[in-house]
Design a protein around this motif. Structure first.
Motif, PDB file in Angstrom:
ATOM      1  N   ARG A 104       0.834  -1.203   0.000  1.00 15.57           N
ATOM      2  CA  ARG A 104       0.000   0.000   0.000  1.00 15.57           C
ATOM      3  C   ARG A 104       0.867   1.251   0.000  1.00 15.57           C
ATOM      4  O   ARG A 104       1.690   1.429   0.898  1.00 15.57           O
ATOM      5  CB  ARG A 104      -0.915   0.007   1.216  1.00 15.57           C
ATOM      6  CG  ARG A 104      -1.920  -1.130   1.242  1.00 15.57           C
ATOM      7  CD  ARG A 104      -2.659  -1.165   2.566  1.00 15.57           C
ATOM      8  NE  ARG A 104      -3.536  -2.341   2.657  1.00 15.57           N
ATOM      9  CZ  ARG A 104      -4.003  -2.830   3.802  1.00 15.57           C
ATOM     10  NH1 ARG A 104      -3.680  -2.241   4.952  1.00 15.57           N
ATOM     11  NH2 ARG A 104      -4.769  -3.900   3.794  1.00 15.57           N
ATOM     12  N   PRO A 105       0.709   2.120  -0.974  1.00 13.18           N
ATOM     13  CA  PRO A 105       1.511   3.351  -1.017  1.00 13.18           C
ATOM     14  C   PRO A 105       1.299   4.201   0.232  1.00 13.18           C
ATOM     15  O   PRO A 105       0.188   4.277   0.767  1.00 13.18           O
ATOM     16  CB  PRO A 105       1.003   4.072  -2.266  1.00 13.18           C
ATOM     17  CG  PRO A 105       0.392   2.991  -3.102  1.00 13.18           C
ATOM     18  CD  PRO A 105      -0.189   2.005  -2.134  1.00 13.18           C
ATOM     19  N   TRP A 106       2.364   4.824   0.676  1.00 15.58           N
ATOM     20  CA  TRP A 106       2.291   5.718   1.828  1.00 15.58           C
ATOM     21  C   TRP A 106       2.027   7.133   1.353  1.00 15.58           C
ATOM     22  O   TRP A 106       2.588   7.584   0.358  1.00 15.58           O
ATOM     23  CB  TRP A 106       3.593   5.679   2.627  1.00 15.58           C
ATOM     24  CG  TRP A 106       3.538   6.576   3.828  1.00 15.58           C
ATOM     25  CD1 TRP A 106       3.956   7.874   3.924  1.00 15.58           C
ATOM     26  CD2 TRP A 106       2.990   6.240   5.104  1.00 15.58           C
ATOM     27  NE1 TRP A 106       3.713   8.373   5.182  1.00 15.58           N
ATOM     28  CE2 TRP A 106       3.114   7.392   5.921  1.00 15.58           C
ATOM     29  CE3 TRP A 106       2.413   5.084   5.621  1.00 15.58           C
ATOM     30  CZ2 TRP A 106       2.681   7.404   7.245  1.00 15.58           C
ATOM     31  CZ3 TRP A 106       1.984   5.101   6.946  1.00 15.58           C
ATOM     32  CH2 TRP A 106       2.123   6.249   7.734  1.00 15.58           C
ATOM     33  N   LEU A 114      10.896   4.133  -3.172  1.00 10.32           N
ATOM     34  CA  LEU A 114      11.716   3.192  -3.935  1.00 10.32           C
ATOM     35  C   LEU A 114      10.975   2.699  -5.176  1.00 10.32           C
ATOM     36  O   LEU A 114      11.552   2.611  -6.267  1.00 10.32           O
ATOM     37  CB  LEU A 114      12.098   2.018  -3.034  1.00 10.32           C
ATOM     38  CG  LEU A 114      12.784   0.820  -3.679  1.00 10.32           C
ATOM     39  CD1 LEU A 114      14.127   1.215  -4.281  1.00 10.32           C
ATOM     40  CD2 LEU A 114      12.968  -0.292  -2.631  1.00 10.32           C
ATOM     41  N   ALA A 115       9.703   2.355  -5.024  1.00  9.83           N
ATOM     42  CA  ALA A 115       8.938   1.786  -6.128  1.00  9.83           C
ATOM     43  C   ALA A 115       8.791   2.752  -7.298  1.00  9.83           C
ATOM     44  O   ALA A 115       8.600   2.326  -8.436  1.00  9.83           O
ATOM     45  CB  ALA A 115       7.560   1.350  -5.635  1.00  9.83           C
ATOM     46  N   ALA A 116       8.893   4.043  -7.025  1.00  9.39           N
ATOM     47  CA  ALA A 116       8.810   5.029  -8.107  1.00  9.39           C
ATOM     48  C   ALA A 116      10.025   4.954  -9.017  1.00  9.39           C
ATOM     49  O   ALA A 116       9.974   5.370 -10.177  1.00  9.39           O
ATOM     50  CB  ALA A 116       8.665   6.436  -7.534  1.00  9.39           C
ATOM     51  N   GLY A 137      16.134  11.238  -7.347  1.00  5.64           N
ATOM     52  CA  GLY A 137      14.682  11.318  -7.282  1.00  5.64           C
ATOM     53  C   GLY A 137      14.117  10.588  -6.093  1.00  5.64           C
ATOM     54  O   GLY A 137      13.184  11.074  -5.432  1.00  5.64           O
ATOM     55  N   VAL A 138      14.666   9.420  -5.790  1.00  3.74           N
ATOM     56  CA  VAL A 138      14.235   8.671  -4.616  1.00  3.74           C
ATOM     57  C   VAL A 138      14.509   9.474  -3.349  1.00  3.74           C
ATOM     58  O   VAL A 138      13.660   9.567  -2.454  1.00  3.74           O
ATOM     59  CB  VAL A 138      14.925   7.294  -4.554  1.00  3.74           C
ATOM     60  CG1 VAL A 138      14.631   6.595  -3.218  1.00  3.74           C
ATOM     61  CG2 VAL A 138      14.471   6.411  -5.710  1.00  3.74           C
ATOM     62  N   VAL A 161      17.729   1.702 -11.079  1.00  6.08           N
ATOM     63  CA  VAL A 161      17.795   3.054 -10.512  1.00  6.08           C
ATOM     64  C   VAL A 161      19.144   3.681 -10.856  1.00  6.08           C
ATOM     65  O   VAL A 161      20.199   3.144 -10.505  1.00  6.08           O
ATOM     66  CB  VAL A 161      17.582   3.022  -8.983  1.00  6.08           C
ATOM     67  CG1 VAL A 161      17.644   4.432  -8.412  1.00  6.08           C
ATOM     68  CG2 VAL A 161      16.233   2.373  -8.655  1.00  6.08           C
ATOM     69  N   VAL A 162      19.102   4.804 -11.528  1.00  2.00           N
ATOM     70  CA  VAL A 162      20.324   5.485 -11.985  1.00  2.00           C
ATOM     71  C   VAL A 162      21.065   6.078 -10.787  1.00  2.00           C
ATOM     72  O   VAL A 162      20.484   6.835  -9.994  1.00  2.00           O
ATOM     73  CB  VAL A 162      19.976   6.596 -12.991  1.00  2.00           C
ATOM     74  CG1 VAL A 162      21.248   7.328 -13.436  1.00  2.00           C
ATOM     75  CG2 VAL A 162      19.240   6.016 -14.182  1.00  2.00           C
TER      76      VAL A 162
END
Length: 277
Positions: A189-191, A210-212, A218-219, A247-248
Motif C-alpha cells: 500500500r503506497p504511503w 523506492l517503487a517510483a 529522485g528517490v 535506478v540510476v
C-alpha cells in the motif's frame, strides 16, 4: 550501499520533523542543510541510522557468530568509539551507561515498535536467500524491538534490499513482493503524508519512494518530501535503491563530497561495503 544510505541519512537529517514549508524550500539536493530543530547536528554528518547499520555490517563481515550477544556488543562498541547526535534521547542516555553487550541485554527493554530495527538492517538484505535475510534480521531486531511491528518493519526493509540486489523483479513491484513474502498486504500500500516514528510507517514510505524508481536523486527527494522522520525513510530507501540496476546512481557530487569523512566516515563506509556479501 553504505555510502548511499549514509548520504540519505545525513541529507534527511537536515529535514527531520522540520516545518513542511522549510522542506519545500530547501529540498533541492544542492547541499546538506542544518536542521532548524536540531542545530547541534552538523550538516553532512550521519546519525544513529547509519552508525548502527555500520555496526551490523562490521559484525557481518567479521565472521563472528550472529547472536543477540554479538549484536548488542556491536551496538555498544560503535556508540562508544564515535559518540554522536541523532539518537532518541532516552536510547542515547541508555547507551552512555552501558559498556558491554551483556550489560546492554540485561538492561534493555526491547518493547519498541519504532523504526530503530528497520533503519539499520540493510546489510542483511545482501545475504544469499530470503531465509538467511529473515533469520539475521530477526535476531538483530529482537535485541531492541521485540514487537510484531518492530520486527516486521525490519524484515520488510531487509527484504527490499534483497529484492533489488538480486533483481527479483521490477522495482515498481518491490512492495508487492515484500507483501507476498511476509503475508501482509500492508507493504504493497503506497504511503501518503508525513511519516511518524513507527517502523511500519518509515518502511512503507521508503518502499513507496523506492517503487517510483528512476534515479537515486529522485528517490532521495521523494523520501524527504514526505516530511516527518525522513532521515530514516531515506536511509531505508537509498540502501535498496542503490542495489537496483533500474535506478540510476546520480547522487549529486556535492552530497558525496560533503558526507563526513572522519575515522568512520565516507572512506570507512566504502571499505566495509566492499567486504559485504
Amino acid at each position: 550501499m553504505l555510502v548511499e544510505l549514509a548520504i540519505g541519512d545525513a541529507y534527511g537529517a537536515g529535514f527531520e520533523y522540520a516545518d513542511p514549508d522549510y522542506v519545500t524550500r530547501h529540498n533541492t539536493l544542492a547541499g546538506y542543510v542544518r536542521n532548524p530543530r536540531h542545530p547541534r547536528l552538523a550538516p553532512g554528518h550521519y546519525t544513529d541510522d547509519t552508525q548502527l547499520t555500520l555496526a551490523l555490517a562490521e559484525l557481518l563481515v567479521s565472521g563472528e557468530p550472529w547472536t543477540r550477544e554479538t549484536v548488542a556488543e556491536a551496538f555498544v562498541t560503535a556508540f562508544h568509539r564515535d559518540p554522536r547526535e541523532g539518537y532518541a534521547r532516552g536510547f542515547h542516555a541508555f547507551l552512555g551507561t552501558v559498556r558491554t553487550g551483556e550489560e546492554f541485554l540485561a538492561r534493555i527493554r526491547p518493547d519498541s515498535d519504532k523504526s530503530g530495527a528497520a533503519m539499520r538492517t540493510a546489510p542483511l538484505g545482501l545475504l544469499p536467500t530470503p531465509a538467511d535475510v529473515l533469520h539475521h534480521t530477526d535476531v538483530q531486531a529482537r535485541v531492541t524491538h521485540d514487537t510484531p511491528d518492530g520486527v516486521a518493519a525490519a524484515r520488510a526493509a531487509a527484504l527490499a534490499v534483497h529484492y533489488c540486489d538480486r533483481g527479483l523483479g521490477p522495482v515498481a513491484s518491490v512492495g508487492a513482493w515484500v507483501a507476498d513474502r511476509l503475508g501482509s498486504p500492508v507493504w504493497a500500500r503506497p504511503w501518503r503524508g508525513p511519516v511518524g516514528p513507527k517502523g511500519v510507517a518509515s518502511t512503507r514510505a521508503a518502499l513507496t519512494a523506492l517503487a517510483a524508481g528512476g534515479t537515486l536523486s529522485g528517490v532521495l527527494r521523494a523520501c524527504v518530501a514526505f516530511t516527518g522522520d525522513v532521515d530514516t525513510v531515506a536511509t531505508i530507501a537509498l540502501a535498496a535503491a542503490s542495489r537496483s540496476a533500474e535506478v540510476v546512481p546520480d547522487l549529486p557530487p556535492v552530497l558525496v563530497a560533503g558526507l563526513e569523512n572522519g575515522a568512520y566516515g565516507r572512506d570507512h563506509l566504502a571499505a566495509v561495503d566492499a567486504r559485504l556479501p
